[in-house]
Scaffold this motif. Structure first.
Motif, PDB file in Angstrom:
ATOM      1  N   UNK A  14       0.772  -1.545   0.092  1.00 54.31           N
ATOM      2  CA  UNK A  14       0.433  -0.316   0.482  1.00 54.31           C
ATOM      3  C   UNK A  14       1.261   1.313  -0.051  1.00 54.31           C
ATOM      4  N   UNK A  15       1.944   1.231   0.649  1.00 53.61           N
ATOM      5  CA  UNK A  15       2.699   2.059   0.715  1.00 53.61           C
ATOM      6  C   UNK A  15       3.616   2.326  -0.037  1.00 53.61           C
ATOM      7  N   UNK A  16       3.936   1.763  -1.001  1.00 57.19           N
ATOM      8  CA  UNK A  16       4.979   1.497  -2.391  1.00 57.19           C
ATOM      9  C   UNK A  16       3.978   1.645  -3.179  1.00 57.19           C
ATOM     10  N   UNK A  39      13.010   1.573   5.430  1.00 57.58           N
ATOM     11  CA  UNK A  39      12.496   0.128   4.512  1.00 57.58           C
ATOM     12  C   UNK A  39      11.257   0.625   3.447  1.00 57.58           C
ATOM     13  N   UNK A  40      10.218   1.074   3.793  1.00 56.35           N
ATOM     14  CA  UNK A  40       9.240   1.516   3.089  1.00 56.35           C
ATOM     15  C   UNK A  40       9.387   2.267   2.225  1.00 56.35           C
ATOM     16  N   UNK A  41      10.459   3.394   2.645  1.00 54.59           N
ATOM     17  CA  UNK A  41      10.677   4.113   1.841  1.00 54.59           C
ATOM     18  C   UNK A  41      11.530   3.807   0.551  1.00 54.59           C
ATOM     19  N   UNK A  42      12.160   2.566   1.352  1.00 53.97           N
ATOM     20  CA  UNK A  42      13.599   2.254   0.343  1.00 53.97           C
ATOM     21  C   UNK A  42      12.729   1.434  -0.894  1.00 53.97           C
ATOM     22  N   UNK A  53       8.365   0.560  -5.854  1.00 51.46           N
ATOM     23  CA  UNK A  53       7.423   1.103  -6.940  1.00 51.46           C
ATOM     24  C   UNK A  53       6.923   2.106  -7.105  1.00 51.46           C
ATOM     25  N   UNK A  54       6.603   3.452  -6.908  1.00 49.51           N
ATOM     26  CA  UNK A  54       5.948   4.736  -7.397  1.00 49.51           C
ATOM     27  C   UNK A  54       7.691   4.796  -7.909  1.00 49.51           C
ATOM     28  N   UNK A  55       8.095   5.665  -6.974  1.00 44.27           N
ATOM     29  CA  UNK A  55       9.377   6.531  -7.400  1.00 44.27           C
ATOM     30  C   UNK A  55      11.140   5.228  -8.001  1.00 44.27           C
ATOM     31  N   UNK A  56      10.542   4.336  -8.814  1.00 43.71           N
ATOM     32  CA  UNK A  56      11.092   3.715  -9.542  1.00 43.71           C
ATOM     33  C   UNK A  56      11.986   4.517 -10.514  1.00 43.71           C
TER      34      UNK A  56
END
Length: 546
Positions: free
Chosen positions: A356-358, A467-470, A476-479
């Motif tokens: 959900x976060x990623x 860990x979630x931001x990594x 995720x959406x920051x690829x």
């Protein structure tokens, strides 16, 4: 028995004298009062006396049309609504151009009428004088019905400003405000020529909040040119010696790279970026597009969108309300007073909270709203991240707001950085730095005093946030940052503005000892608009500043 004396006739009982005098006196008094009242009504002093004349609505409409045309710079059209179009156009043009006034705001007020047929409409004028400030004053428009029956502004110099007349006019005077040299953290000189975004900021840095360009609008005698008064003054003198350089926390290399990234990757849209050190909050770069004018990066007020889920996740983790591997379903839609949805109505059935976060799932986060108190999101933002406290950055700044939701719909919106939650790139860069270090450091451009009070985040919360931001970068959406070296973590955001305006795009990231935040207005998505800006910056400056 009765308390009323019996009526008597002449010759019976008390005699004729007293019994006849009383009624005559009463009748006389009554007649006198009646006559007085009659005179009063005749003189229009009674309760039905007419009030003041009522202004003709057509006159009011004409006044509003004149102000609207003047405000929009349509001087010919405004002048045509007056009794003297030629003179009116010349004066309106010379007044605004001669005083460097741009985009005035003219607000009509109350309308009154007199017995002579004149309607007067009051108005407030806010006149922005270029690079100095706003001159605010009150005036009024007289209007008279012309022979052909149309209402026109009865032209007079005094309607432009009450003190403008045939004997006095205005003159703008600017002062030379060359300030001290401004340097970066390594002693390199900074200027608006080499770093355009710093142009509006350097005078503020040099003299502190409120310092900068100075000037005044003077009233002068038309015949002699002698100054007869000052209408408004702008700016204040700095208490810093002009020959002593002012050192900042900025890094000339990071500043140049940030300006280039915003100019090259924002696709011509309004955008802003801030980069700061994680260990102490020192600001390395502030970039705005356009570079002149409003400082969006530090003073802007935006809904931060899904980048705010960093704070929301912190609140949930602090409450032990969720763990990264817990299943939190992500449907396309969720209705809480209104229908919320994910970007492009995506869904992830059976998703974990990590997913959900990623994937930045709005509906999953909103479904967890009962896990935090109504006021708790704002409390966490202030207590751990310093949001909403007074920051002393070294220049004017907006320090964020997280109001208590007024209802469940607004609470749902707050969970995903919408509703009345307000932030800017400076705030979100600081939020990112706090999330991955655990400790809030007031952002600063100079050696400003820190008056904030915060509490460190628990180490286990910091570990999970990192860990979630990594994972948002790797899966995720920051690829967009996935191919850059280093343990980069990030979060994207898409913030709704209104039904007829494209969404703002957000992107926050951290690498090494630096946190970055960027917003692109009308960027549609964070990954697609702000992501390339952040990638350009981090790709151009691979090493952390010393």
């Amino acid at each position: 028995m009765t308390d009323v004396a019996p009526l008597t006739r002449p010759g019976h009982g008390h005699g004729p004298g007293p019994a006849r005098k009383g009624p005559r006196v009463m009748v006389a008094v009554g007649l006198a009062l009646a006559l007085t009242a009659g005179i009063g009504y005749a003189a229009e002093l009674g309760p039905f006396a007419p009030g003041p004349p009522i202004p003709d609505p057509e006159a009011t409409r004409q006044a509003r049309a004149f102000l609207a045309d003047w405000e929009a710079g349509r001087m010919s059209r405004a002048a045509a609504l007056t009794s003297s179009p030629g003179q009116a156009e010349r004066v309106l043009r010379s007044f605004t151009s001669g005083l460097d006034i741009s985009k005035p705001t003219l607000t009509p007020g109350a309308a009154t009428a007199d017995d002579e047929g004149t309607v007067t409409v009051a108005f407030t004028a806010k006149m922005p004088v270029t690079e100095l400030g706003t001159w605010t004053y009150s005036s009024a428009l007289p209007l008279r019905k012309q022979d052909e029956g149309a209402w026109k502004v009865d032209w007079a110099l005094s309607l432009v400003h009450p003190k403008l007349s045939g004997t006095e006019k205005f003159r703008l005077e600017r002062e030379d405000t060359a300030g001290p040299e401004i340097t970066d953290r390594d002693g390199n000189a900074l200027s608006g020529e080499t770093h355009p975004s710093l142009g509006p900021l350097l005078p503020q840095i040099a003299g502190g909040v409120g310092a900068g360009p100075r000037g005044a609008v003077r009233r002068v005698d038309r015949a002699t040119g002698e100054v007869t008064g000052t209408e408004v003054s702008f700016g204040k003198k700095s208490d810093r010696p002009a020959d002593r350089p002012v050192s900042t926390t900025l890094d000339a290399t990071w500043q140049a790279a940030a300006e280039k990234a915003v100019a090259a990757e924002a696709d011509g849209k309004d955008a802003a970026l801030v980069a700061l050190r994680i260990d102490n909050g020192e600001i390395l770069a502030v970039a705005n597009s356009p570079s002149s004018g409003f400082n969006r990066a530090v003073s802007g007020t935006y809904a931060p969108g899904s980048t705010w889920k960093i704070v929301t996740t912190s609140a949930l983790l602090l409450n032990d309300a969720v763990a990264p591997d817990d299943v939190v379903d992500c449907p396309k839609y969720l209705t809480v007073g209104k229908r919320f949805q994910n970007v492009e109505a995506s869904e992830h059935r059976g998703a974990t909270f990590r997913q959900d976060f990623t994937a930045s799932c709005n509906t999953a986060f909103i479904s967890l709203r009962d896990k935090v108190g109504d006021q708790e999101l704002g409390d966490v933002a202030g207590k751990y991240f310093g949001v909403g406290q007074k920051w002393r950055v070294g220049i004017p700044s907006y320090d964020g707001a997280v109001p208590v939701p007024r209802d469940q719909t607004e609470k749902a919106a707050s969970m995903i950085g919408q509703g009345r939650v307000q932030a800017n790139p400076l705030i979100m860069a600081s939020v990112t730095a706090t999330a991955v270090s655990g400790t809030f450091h007031q952002p600063t451009l100079t050696s400003g005093k820190d008056t904030t009070t915060t509490t460190p985040l628990p180490r286990e919360v910091v570990t999970e946030l990192r860990e979630l931001m990594r994972a948002t970068v790797t899966d995720g959406t920051a690829s967009v940052l996935a191919d850059l070296p280093g343990e980069i973590g990030a979060k994207t955001g898409t913030a709704e503005v209104s039904d007829d305006v494209p969404n703002n795009g957000w992107f926050v990231a951290h690498r090494g000892n630096v946190a970055v935040a960027c917003v692109v207005e009308k960027g549609v998505t964070g990954g697609g608009s702000a992501g390339p800006v952040v990638r350009s910056l981090l790709g151009a400056v691979p090493d952390d500043p010393s």
